[in-house]
Design an enzyme around this catalytic site. Structure first.
Site, PDB file in Angstrom:
ATOM      1  NE  ARG A 154      -3.857  -2.170   0.250  1.00 39.02           N
ATOM      2  CZ  ARG A 154      -3.633  -3.393  -0.241  1.00 39.02           C
ATOM      3  NH1 ARG A 154      -2.533  -3.659  -0.919  1.00 39.02           N
ATOM      4  NH2 ARG A 154      -4.524  -4.343  -0.073  1.00 39.02           N
ATOM      5  CB  SER A 222      -8.956  -1.668   4.253  1.00 37.79           C
ATOM      6  OG  SER A 222      -9.284  -2.897   3.679  1.00 37.79           O
ATOM      7  CD  GLU A 318      -5.715   0.329   2.598  1.00 34.55           C
ATOM      8  OE1 GLU A 318      -5.341  -0.607   3.334  1.00 34.55           O
ATOM      9  OE2 GLU A 318      -6.345   0.153   1.544  1.00 34.55           O
TER      10      GLU A 318
END
Ligand SMILES: Cc1cc2nc3c(=O)[nH]c(=O)nc-3n(C[C@H](O)[C@H](O)[C@H](O)COP(=O)(O)OP(=O)(O)OC[C@H]3O[C@@H](n4cnc5c(N)ncnc54)[C@H](O)[C@@H]3O)c2cc1C
Length: 330
Positions: A154, A222, A318
């Site tokens: 990520r 998420s 995130e």
């Protein structure tokens, strides 16, 4: 003031000063010059506007798909404003295989390298050959190679050194013709005779059963990253919590599912105002209809504090939280 509710998937009732659309690199540069205080937006599936934003929101609508074929691979040059899932679907239909594991991830193609989107054992960086962008300071076109993108979990150079400094205009993908299907992860390993089509369908069916559809229930996927900790720290944690799930990711590091940590702290189904921790996937926070930015922050901070206090593991969002003046950290 323009309304942002339909421009981010969490669908909070925020506004911005100006809302403008660009369809090519030169109009993007002109808009950035005209509005020095601005935020670039794709489809808003990784951005939560927690209050009214005092600058201009610039929407990326750069379209286009060009394909060329070499002996060993298909090469795709895709406009940053194309929809990611539509690209995966087109690629499957055309026989350009490999990206099926990433089906149904919301958002634009231009945002995909930024957090190196990933699911079902695959990350988009695997297929990215180069990324084309405009440098905001100079207005020059710059092309970054795969290696220069520094893809990680990520993460990429676009979230680090280049954060806020470039406008991604096109992404170039390479899809090798001899690509080996990736069915190592989760439910995909149950496919008896996997093909790109069955992987695509399985991913869509599993995702649809687990994740709330943002068109029906506002969310940003998420909310937190899965924490990565070193093996020594993990071993202590495992002694105290023998049932803790984990993935060995090499380099002396272990990834722990944030959903499990949050679940252990009993947040599933908990509500703060109109923000709810999703009952079947606690990593996702949802907007029950009239959530406010304050509700989002309170719920996120409560979760972070509870996980840190019980496991000593810090959670990192995130999603990007956007406040009045710009990005907000928790
Ligand atoms: C239901 C749901 C499920 C999800 N599942 C996953 C998943 O499985 N895996 C995963 O990795 N992610 C997942 N996500 C997160 C999200 O899909 C990705 O982060 C996606 O890449 C965001 O794209 P976007 O266009 O909506 O980005 P936005 O939210 O519009 O932008 C994200 C960031 O990128 C910047 N940006 C956008 N476009 C450009 C550009 N052209 N140039 C420069 N900067 C730009 C923005 O300024 C912002 O900081 C999920 C989200 C939702 C809502």
């Amino acid at each position: 003031m323009p309304v942002l509710r339909n421009h981010h998937t969490f669908s909070l009732n925020a506004h911005c000063q100006e809302l403008e659309v660009f369809q090519d690199a030169s109009s993007a540069v002109s808009l950035c010059d005209r509005y020095p205080h601005h935020y670039l937006l794709g489809e808003g599936s990784n951005t939560v506007f927690i209050e009214d934003y005092s600058g201009a929101v610039l929407l990326n609508h750069i379209k286009g798909l060009e394909v060329s074929e070499s002996h060993a691979a298909f090469h795709l040059r895709v406009g940053a404003g194309e929809n990611w899932h539509r690209l995966v679907t087109t690629a499957l239909e055309q026989g350009w295989h490999g990206m099926e594991n990433l089906a149904l991830i919301p958002g634009s193609v231009g945002a995909s390298p930024i957090q190196n989107i990933g699911a079902y054992g695959l990350e988009v960086g695997t297929f990215i050959e180069t990324v084309e962008m405009v440098d905001r300071a100079s207005g020059n076109v710059v092309i970054l190679s795969h290696d220069e993108c520094c893809f990680g979990y990520r993460d990429s150079v676009f979230k680090q050194e280049l954060l806020g400094k470039v406008i991604i205009t096109h992404v170039n993908f390479v899809l090798p013709k001899n690509y080996q299907l990736n069915t190592s992860y989760g439910e995909l390993s149950t496919l008896s005779d996997p093909t790109p089509h069955t992987i695509f369908e399985k991913v869509i069916s599993v995702r649809s059963s687990k994740l709330p559809n943002p068109d029906k229930l506002g969310n940003a996927g998420s909310f937190f990253k899965n924490p990565v900790i070193d093996v020594a720290r993990f071993n202590t944690l495992k002694e105290e919590n023998p049932e803790i799930p984990f993935y060995n990711i090499g380099g002396n590091q272990v990834k722990i599912p944030a959903a499990w940590l949050i679940d252990q702290c009993e947040f599933k189904g908990k509500q703060t105002g109109d923000v709810r921790c999703h009952p079947t996937q606690p990593l996702v926070l949802t907007n029950l209809g009239n959530a406010t930015g304050k509700d989002v922050i309170k719920m996120a901070q409560d979760i972070m504090a509870a996980v840190e206090s019980r496991f000593g593991v810090p959670l990192e969002p995130e999603v990007r939280l956007l406040g009045k003046e710009g990005l907000v950290t928790l």
